[in-house]
Design an enzyme around this catalytic site. Structure first.
Site, PDB file in Angstrom:
ATOM      1  N   ALA A  55      -0.935   2.951  -5.054  1.00 12.56           N
ATOM      2  CA  ALA A  55      -0.333   4.098  -5.084  1.00 12.56           C
ATOM      3  C   ALA A  55      -0.615   4.881  -3.788  1.00 12.56           C
ATOM      4  O   ALA A  55      -0.388   4.096  -2.862  1.00 12.56           O
ATOM      5  CB  ALA A  55      -0.866   5.098  -6.343  1.00 12.56           C
ATOM      6  N   PHE A  83       0.820  -1.306  -0.029  1.00 13.27           N
ATOM      7  CA  PHE A  83      -0.059  -0.012   0.012  1.00 13.27           C
ATOM      8  C   PHE A  83       0.795   1.423   0.125  1.00 13.27           C
ATOM      9  O   PHE A  83       1.747   1.302   0.737  1.00 13.27           O
ATOM     10  CB  PHE A  83      -0.746   0.069   1.319  1.00 13.27           C
ATOM     11  CG  PHE A  83      -2.005  -0.856   1.199  1.00 13.27           C
ATOM     12  CD1 PHE A  83      -2.364  -1.774   0.123  1.00 13.27           C
ATOM     13  CD2 PHE A  83      -2.976  -1.122   2.310  1.00 13.27           C
ATOM     14  CE1 PHE A  83      -3.564  -2.490  -0.152  1.00 13.27           C
ATOM     15  CE2 PHE A  83      -3.760  -2.049   2.214  1.00 13.27           C
ATOM     16  CZ  PHE A  83      -3.887  -2.699   1.345  1.00 13.27           C
ATOM     17  N   CYS A  84       0.435   2.130  -0.881  1.00 15.39           N
ATOM     18  CA  CYS A  84       1.263   3.341  -0.818  1.00 15.39           C
ATOM     19  C   CYS A  84       2.825   3.142  -1.064  1.00 15.39           C
ATOM     20  O   CYS A  84       3.143   2.375  -1.886  1.00 15.39           O
ATOM     21  CB  CYS A  84       1.146   4.445   0.173  1.00 15.39           C
ATOM     22  SG  CYS A  84       1.591   6.084   0.191  1.00 15.39           S
ATOM     23  N   THR A  85       3.650   3.582  -0.364  1.00 14.52           N
ATOM     24  CA  THR A  85       5.225   3.401  -0.416  1.00 14.52           C
ATOM     25  C   THR A  85       5.457   2.435   0.160  1.00 14.52           C
ATOM     26  O   THR A  85       6.964   2.070   0.226  1.00 14.52           O
ATOM     27  CB  THR A  85       5.883   4.765   0.150  1.00 14.52           C
ATOM     28  OG1 THR A  85       5.335   4.884   1.647  1.00 14.52           O
ATOM     29  CG2 THR A  85       5.501   6.005  -0.520  1.00 14.52           C
ATOM     30  N   GLY A  86       4.713   1.229   0.546  1.00 12.47           N
ATOM     31  CA  GLY A  86       5.238   0.069   0.850  1.00 12.47           C
ATOM     32  C   GLY A  86       5.881  -0.658  -0.436  1.00 12.47           C
ATOM     33  O   GLY A  86       6.748  -1.707  -0.221  1.00 12.47           O
TER      34      GLY A  86
END
Length: 336
Positions: free
Chosen positions: A171, A113-116
């Site tokens: 994103a 998730f996201c910047t993971g």
């Protein structure tokens, strides 16, 4: 109605030092809450929060998470979720990266998730693969991980719809909801995903290829919201609607309608219409309709051949395989 499994799908969420609470909340909201409204004897998912230490301080120290499982819990998971954190250029611990690698190596589904996605790239899982991340971190991601095929302007990326080593990246934080509902739809069918989205008061389906950043200007007078038009079209998906007819209904030119769809939804009128028709076709199959031509006609997809192609593109399954997985128990095979 989707066929029920005897065991819930097991989801592990790695919560590392500095992890963003919102994305952990998304994972627990989507996969961890009981859903009595579905009247299912077996939960959809079972969620385990995993941490490298007994106490983990989350982003900016707002929360300290305790009472969690250790990282060895990832070895029992069917899906591993890795949320983001703001200090993405700081390497993750070897124990976290090893847990990610082990999960992928045994064929479980790995999701960021996201910047993971930085953690997945650091673990070496994304080399040569498509992926996305939050648009603010796109350049930093490219500099750190040049071998990843970054797609910075989409909501999420599904790198491989089936088989071992499946990796999905979302994103920004809100796009985690889009990806999470996409996973629910893949795991349990369109009806269940719609029920979960209603509980969240969130859009049931936004295609991963839609743009991350959708402009939302202050509306002018008259109201330019697409809401009434979308509701009107959703009641007429079986009719041969065209973009020109949608534009005429909205009393604008096709070019203006296209611009409003791009601005408000991040997609095109035709792509939105096709997505809604495929979702309707899936619901009809789940509810027991056995005739492909009837499903194609009622959903507005026209022909059985087009139905097969669109459903396979969206779900990775043929209509018959979709019915076997999500249709009524003991139902007949789909017929042309």
């Amino acid at each position: 109605m989707a066929q029920e499994s005897s065991q819930p799908h097991r989801v592990a969420v790695i919560v590392d030092e500095g992890t963003n609470p919102f994305e952990v909340g998304v994972a627990t909201e989507l996969f961890g809450l009981p859903r009595p409204e579905l009247a299912r004897p077996v939960p959809l998912y079972r969620v385990t929060l995993c941490t490298p230490t007994r106490a983990v301080r989350m982003n900016h120290g707002f929360f300290t998470l305790t009472g969690t499982a250790g990282l060895d819990a990832v070895d029992e998971a069917d899906t591993l979720v890795v949320p983001g954190r703001p200090d993405n250029v700081v390497p993750r611990g070897d124990d976290v990266l090893d847990a990610v690698r082990r999960t992928h190596a045994r064929g479980a589904r790995v999701v960021s998730f996201c910047t993971g996605s930085f953690a997945l790239a650091e673990a070496g899982l994304l080399d040569g693969r498509r992926a996305t991340t939050h648009w603010m971190w796109a350049e930093a991601f490219r500099e750190l991980h040049p071998r990843v095929r970054l797609e910075p302007d989409v909501l999420f990326v599904d790198e491989g719809r089936s088989g071992e080593g499946r990796i999905l990246t979302a994103a920004g934080s809100a796009a985690a909801l889009d990806l999470g509902l996409y996973l629910v739809r893949q795991d349990h069918g369109a009806e269940i995903a719609n029920a979960v989205s209603r509980r969240l008061v969130f859009a049931a389906h936004r295609d991963g290829g839609q743009r991350q950043f959708v402009e939302r200007p202050v509306p002018e007078v008259p109201d330019e919201s697409l809401g009434p038009l979308l509701a009107w079209a959703q009641e007429r998906l079986g009719e041969p609607l065209t973009v020109a007819e949608l534009a005429a209904r909205a009393a604008v030119s096709p070019a203006t309608l296209h611009r409003r769809f791009r601005t408000q939804l991040g997609t095109t009128p035709l792509a939105w219409l096709t997505g809604e028709r495929v979702a309707l076709a899936c619901r009809l199959i789940e509810r027991g309709e056995e005739r492909l031509d009837v499903v194609a006609a009622r959903s507005g997809l026209g022909t059985a051949a087009n139905l097969r192609a669109r459903v396979r593109r969206e779900t990775g399954l043929s209509p018959s395989a979709y019915r076997r997985r999500f249709g009524p128990r003991g139902g007949e095979a789909l017929v042309s």
